[in-house]
Write an enzyme that holds these catalytic residues in place. Structure first.
Site, PDB file in Angstrom:
ATOM      1  N   SER A 287       0.842  -1.195   0.000  1.00  0.00           N
ATOM      2  CA  SER A 287       0.000   0.000   0.000  1.00  0.00           C
ATOM      3  C   SER A 287       0.875   1.242   0.000  1.00  0.00           C
ATOM      4  O   SER A 287       2.056   1.196   0.352  1.00  0.00           O
ATOM      5  CB  SER A 287      -0.898   0.019   1.243  1.00  0.00           C
ATOM      6  OG  SER A 287      -0.120   0.330   2.402  1.00  0.00           O
ATOM      7  N   ASP A 288       0.281   2.364  -0.369  1.00  0.00           N
ATOM      8  CA  ASP A 288       0.941   3.647  -0.129  1.00  0.00           C
ATOM      9  C   ASP A 288       0.837   3.936   1.365  1.00  0.00           C
ATOM     10  O   ASP A 288       0.042   3.330   2.088  1.00  0.00           O
ATOM     11  CB  ASP A 288       0.278   4.745  -0.954  1.00  0.00           C
ATOM     12  CG  ASP A 288       1.218   5.911  -1.230  1.00  0.00           C
ATOM     13  OD1 ASP A 288       2.226   6.063  -0.498  1.00  0.00           O
ATOM     14  OD2 ASP A 288       0.951   6.683  -2.166  1.00  0.00           O
ATOM     15  N   TRP A 289       1.630   4.879   1.828  1.00  0.00           N
ATOM     16  CA  TRP A 289       1.758   5.123   3.267  1.00  0.00           C
ATOM     17  C   TRP A 289       0.448   5.643   3.876  1.00  0.00           C
ATOM     18  O   TRP A 289      -0.139   6.604   3.402  1.00  0.00           O
ATOM     19  CB  TRP A 289       2.890   6.113   3.505  1.00  0.00           C
ATOM     20  CG  TRP A 289       4.211   5.465   3.781  1.00  0.00           C
ATOM     21  CD1 TRP A 289       5.052   5.727   4.825  1.00  0.00           C
ATOM     22  CD2 TRP A 289       4.874   4.426   3.022  1.00  0.00           C
ATOM     23  NE1 TRP A 289       6.181   4.918   4.766  1.00  0.00           N
ATOM     24  CE2 TRP A 289       6.090   4.108   3.673  1.00  0.00           C
ATOM     25  CE3 TRP A 289       4.542   3.714   1.874  1.00  0.00           C
ATOM     26  CZ2 TRP A 289       6.965   3.132   3.207  1.00  0.00           C
ATOM     27  CZ3 TRP A 289       5.411   2.747   1.404  1.00  0.00           C
ATOM     28  CH2 TRP A 289       6.599   2.468   2.066  1.00  0.00           C
TER      29      TRP A 289
END
Length: 364
Positions: A287-289
């Protein structure tokens, strides 16, 4: 296999046991830990959540008794983004100061404690993606990737959180400079060349991002992008498809936005059907942060992406990770989740763990 044999990664490397046999021995709690980054609090600065390499974006969990160590992930896009100058005690305790975020540098204390050691991590600033794409020179772009890959080896970084390859569609997108082009073919070819360069260095890999249809930055975590399947395949996915097929990157990062009503990190058709089943992607998806962590506490039209649904969709690794992510995954396995669609099977979690450890196997 004797049930009392505790399988380690060394056993798998030596082909005494398979990776599947190792994963079958792991507990639910161990697998949940591997599928969530190591930033267990919610106060870490985005892009600066690693401890092993100061300034790196984050790291994966380790299971020392299984011989599984951390993988370090460092951001881009114009080379490695690390803390250029930091200090630690002789015992290895990191001291404050030196952190870089944007154009701000947290200054080092003037009076260093006795026994302080100074370290330097000066990385090469490579041209931004839009610039190197204008060269139309794939050999040059591959050389750029080789430079980054060599520095990843030097500074013990395993995955580069680049290249960014979203399509230039909105002139107000604040990160267009990170992306190659408005053309999907050029985008895919550039990303493939840069990936080949990085991955020519053993045990180093790229992370294609942001997957997919991430076309502007305003309200990027809760934007619902409506795209027809034809436009999605011909414009927004084509570059990713080319890069996956031509360079076999070790990782893909999903984007913040929703795609036709579903968060990309929870999107089975995007992650499993397209990337894995159609294109043959065999790396890990992250995932993105803070995709699955509520860092605002605000009430919005769309909720954050679901941590259990990340696992169900094959979004293997959630970054930078929180205790809540782990708790939600474990509860979903034990059928304690609030929503029935978020319940997980053991196979769902094993599937994601296998992807992560398969990448780990390629790292010396």
């Amino acid at each position: 296999m004797h049930p009392k044999v505790k399988i380690t990664m060394e056993d798998v490397r030596n082909r005494k046991f398979t990776l599947e046999e190792l994963v079958a021995q792991l507990t639910i709690e161990e697998m949940a830990e591997l599928c969530v980054g190591t930033s267990r609090g919610q106060a870490a600065v985005v892009g600066n959540a690693a401890q092993c390499v100061p300034g790196a974006g984050g790291e994966t969990a380790a299971l020392e008794d299984r011989g599984i160590k951390n993988m370090v992930l460092a951001d881009g896009p114009a080379g490695l983004r690390l803390t250029p100058h930091f200090r630690s005690t002789l015992e290895g305790e990191l001291l404050p100061g030196g952190e870089v975020f944007g154009d701000q540098v947290n200054p080092l204390p003037k009076d260093a404690p006795e026994g302080t050691v100074d370290y330097y991590q000066y990385c090469t600033a490579i041209p931004i993606a839009t610039t190197i794409a204008q060269s139309w020179d794939m050999g040059l772009i591959e050389t750029v990737g080789e430079i980054v890959g060599k520095e990843m080896q030097e500074f013990q970084v395993h995955l580069w959180l680049a290249p960014g390859m979203n399509i230039h569609r909105n002139p107000l997108c604040g990160r267009n400079f990170e992306y190659y082009s408005e053309d999907p073919l050029l985008t895919g070819k550039c990303a493939a060349a840069e990936t080949r360069g990085v991955q020519a260095n053993p045990g180093r890999g790229t992370t294609l991002k942001h997957y997919a249809a991430n076309n502007h930055e305003d309200n990027r975590m809760f934007t619902n992008v409506h795209v027809s399947e034809r436009a999605l395949r011909e414009i927004y996915l084509k570059g990713f498809e080319i890069a996956v097929k031509e360079s076999r990157p070790l990782a893909i990062m999903t984007s913040y936005n929703l795609l036709n009503g579903i968060h990309t990190a929870n999107h089975v058709e995007l992650i499993q059907s397209a990337a894995r089943d159609e294109w043959g992607f065999d790396g890990l998806v992250m995932s993105d942060w803070y995709t699955s962590i509520d860092i605002t506490g605000e009430t919005r039209k769309y909720p954050i992406s679901s941590s259990p649904l990340c696992i169900k969709a094959g979004n293997d690794l959630q970054m930078p990770g929180s205790q809540q992510n782990m708790d939600d995954i474990i509860a979903a396995i034990y059928e304690e989740g609030e929503a029935s669609e978020e319940l997980l099977t053991l196979a769902d979690l094993q599937f994601c763990t296998l992807h992560i450890l398969n990448v780990y196997l390629q790292i010396p």
